[in-house]
Motif scaffolding. Sequence first.
Motif, PDB file in Angstrom:
ATOM      1  N   MET A   1      52.179 -28.069  12.776  1.00  0.00           N
ATOM      2  CA  MET A   1      51.391 -28.076  11.549  1.00  0.00           C
ATOM      3  C   MET A   1      50.549 -29.342  11.509  1.00  0.00           C
ATOM      4  N   ARG A   2      49.411 -29.205  10.935  1.00  0.00           N
ATOM      5  CA  ARG A   2      48.494 -30.337  10.745  1.00  0.00           C
ATOM      6  C   ARG A   2      48.464 -30.689   9.263  1.00  0.00           C
ATOM      7  N   ALA A   3      49.593 -31.018   8.716  1.00  0.00           N
ATOM      8  CA  ALA A   3      49.720 -31.187   7.264  1.00  0.00           C
ATOM      9  C   ALA A   3      48.802 -32.270   6.715  1.00  0.00           C
ATOM     10  N   ALA A   4      48.680 -33.398   7.394  1.00  0.00           N
ATOM     11  CA  ALA A   4      47.837 -34.488   6.880  1.00  0.00           C
ATOM     12  C   ALA A   4      46.370 -34.061   6.827  1.00  0.00           C
ATOM     13  N   GLU A   5      45.905 -33.396   7.871  1.00  0.00           N
ATOM     14  CA  GLU A   5      44.509 -32.930   7.899  1.00  0.00           C
ATOM     15  C   GLU A   5      44.286 -31.853   6.843  1.00  0.00           C
ATOM     16  N   GLU A   6      45.228 -30.946   6.708  1.00  0.00           N
ATOM     17  CA  GLU A   6      45.077 -29.892   5.708  1.00  0.00           C
ATOM     18  C   GLU A   6      45.127 -30.466   4.293  1.00  0.00           C
ATOM     19  N   ALA A   7      45.909 -31.515   4.084  1.00  0.00           N
ATOM     20  CA  ALA A   7      45.934 -32.184   2.777  1.00  0.00           C
ATOM     21  C   ALA A   7      44.559 -32.756   2.452  1.00  0.00           C
ATOM     22  N   ARG A   8      43.917 -33.366   3.442  1.00  0.00           N
ATOM     23  CA  ARG A   8      42.559 -33.906   3.216  1.00  0.00           C
ATOM     24  C   ARG A   8      41.575 -32.790   2.869  1.00  0.00           C
ATOM     25  N   GLN A   9      41.705 -31.655   3.540  1.00  0.00           N
ATOM     26  CA  GLN A   9      40.809 -30.533   3.262  1.00  0.00           C
ATOM     27  C   GLN A   9      41.045 -29.984   1.856  1.00  0.00           C
ATOM     28  N   VAL A  10      42.296 -29.847   1.470  1.00  0.00           N
ATOM     29  CA  VAL A  10      42.611 -29.368   0.116  1.00  0.00           C
ATOM     30  C   VAL A  10      42.016 -30.322  -0.909  1.00  0.00           C
ATOM     31  N   GLU A  11      42.222 -31.607  -0.700  1.00  0.00           N
ATOM     32  CA  GLU A  11      41.706 -32.613  -1.628  1.00  0.00           C
ATOM     33  C   GLU A  11      40.188 -32.530  -1.745  1.00  0.00           C
ATOM     34  N   THR A  12      39.508 -32.364  -0.632  1.00  0.00           N
ATOM     35  CA  THR A  12      38.043 -32.252  -0.625  1.00  0.00           C
ATOM     36  C   THR A  12      37.585 -31.023  -1.389  1.00  0.00           C
ATOM     37  N   HIS A  13      38.205 -29.871  -1.126  1.00  0.00           N
ATOM     38  CA  HIS A  13      37.813 -28.627  -1.798  1.00  0.00           C
ATOM     39  C   HIS A  13      38.106 -28.687  -3.291  1.00  0.00           C
ATOM     40  N   LEU A  14      39.234 -29.289  -3.662  1.00  0.00           N
ATOM     41  CA  LEU A  14      39.553 -29.429  -5.082  1.00  0.00           C
ATOM     42  C   LEU A  14      38.528 -30.306  -5.789  1.00  0.00           C
ATOM     43  N   ALA A  15      38.188 -31.427  -5.185  1.00  0.00           N
ATOM     44  CA  ALA A  15      37.245 -32.366  -5.800  1.00  0.00           C
ATOM     45  C   ALA A  15      35.860 -31.752  -5.955  1.00  0.00           C
ATOM     46  N   ALA A  16      35.464 -30.929  -4.987  1.00  0.00           N
ATOM     47  CA  ALA A  16      34.128 -30.336  -4.996  1.00  0.00           C
ATOM     48  C   ALA A  16      34.076 -29.001  -5.736  1.00  0.00           C
ATOM     49  N   GLY A  17      35.225 -28.477  -6.148  1.00  0.00           N
ATOM     50  CA  GLY A  17      35.238 -27.166  -6.801  1.00  0.00           C
ATOM     51  C   GLY A  17      34.876 -26.039  -5.852  1.00  0.00           C
ATOM     52  N   GLU A  18      35.220 -26.202  -4.592  1.00  0.00           N
ATOM     53  CA  GLU A  18      34.905 -25.196  -3.561  1.00  0.00           C
ATOM     54  C   GLU A  18      36.060 -24.196  -3.466  1.00  0.00           C
ATOM     55  N   TRP A  19      36.071 -23.281  -4.429  1.00  0.00           N
ATOM     56  CA  TRP A  19      37.221 -22.375  -4.565  1.00  0.00           C
ATOM     57  C   TRP A  19      37.334 -21.392  -3.415  1.00  0.00           C
ATOM     58  N   SER A  20      36.240 -20.842  -2.957  1.00  0.00           N
ATOM     59  CA  SER A  20      36.351 -19.853  -1.870  1.00  0.00           C
ATOM     60  C   SER A  20      36.841 -20.522  -0.587  1.00  0.00           C
ATOM     61  N   GLU A  21      36.413 -21.740  -0.328  1.00  0.00           N
ATOM     62  CA  GLU A  21      36.880 -22.465   0.844  1.00  0.00           C
ATOM     63  C   GLU A  21      38.369 -22.804   0.703  1.00  0.00           C
ATOM     64  N   LEU A  22      38.773 -23.199  -0.501  1.00  0.00           N
ATOM     65  CA  LEU A  22      40.175 -23.504  -0.750  1.00  0.00           C
ATOM     66  C   LEU A  22      41.022 -22.250  -0.607  1.00  0.00           C
ATOM     67  N   ARG A  23      40.527 -21.118  -1.107  1.00  0.00           N
ATOM     68  CA  ARG A  23      41.270 -19.858  -0.981  1.00  0.00           C
ATOM     69  C   ARG A  23      41.477 -19.500   0.484  1.00  0.00           C
ATOM     70  N   ALA A  24      40.428 -19.631   1.288  1.00  0.00           N
ATOM     71  CA  ALA A  24      40.541 -19.315   2.713  1.00  0.00           C
ATOM     72  C   ALA A  24      41.526 -20.247   3.416  1.00  0.00           C
ATOM     73  N   LEU A  25      41.484 -21.517   3.078  1.00  0.00           N
ATOM     74  CA  LEU A  25      42.417 -22.482   3.659  1.00  0.00           C
ATOM     75  C   LEU A  25      43.851 -22.123   3.276  1.00  0.00           C
ATOM     76  N   CYS A  26      44.066 -21.787   2.017  1.00  0.00           N
ATOM     77  CA  CYS A  26      45.407 -21.421   1.542  1.00  0.00           C
ATOM     78  C   CYS A  26      45.920 -20.160   2.209  1.00  0.00           C
ATOM     79  N   HIS A  27      45.044 -19.216   2.425  1.00  0.00           N
ATOM     80  CA  HIS A  27      45.430 -17.964   3.075  1.00  0.00           C
ATOM     81  C   HIS A  27      46.001 -18.250   4.468  1.00  0.00           C
TER      82      HIS A  27
END
Length: 79
Positions: A1-27
């Motif tokens: 798992m790349r948990a640290a990198e995925e945490a950074r991506q989640v944080e970026t998508h949350l801050a930017a309100g990029e819901w579709s990108e966050l949904r795809a990452l979560c999937h």
Amino acid sequence: MRAAEEARQVETHLAAGEWSELRALCHGLAGRAGMFGFFELGAIALRVEQVIEADATPELIRLSGSELLAQLRDVAHER
């Protein structure tokens, strides 16, 4: 798992309100987490995905995403 990198991506998508990108990452994360035995992380990622798909308010998405972010950071520190 790349948990640290995925945490950074989640944080970026949350801050930017990029819901579709966050949904795809979560999937993807929900599936990968289960494969590596991180079942709680997978369940949280699935919940975030479902919250986004339900057209929840940005506040609820951010709240759910914050829970995911905390879990990812915990996993990253366990490794």
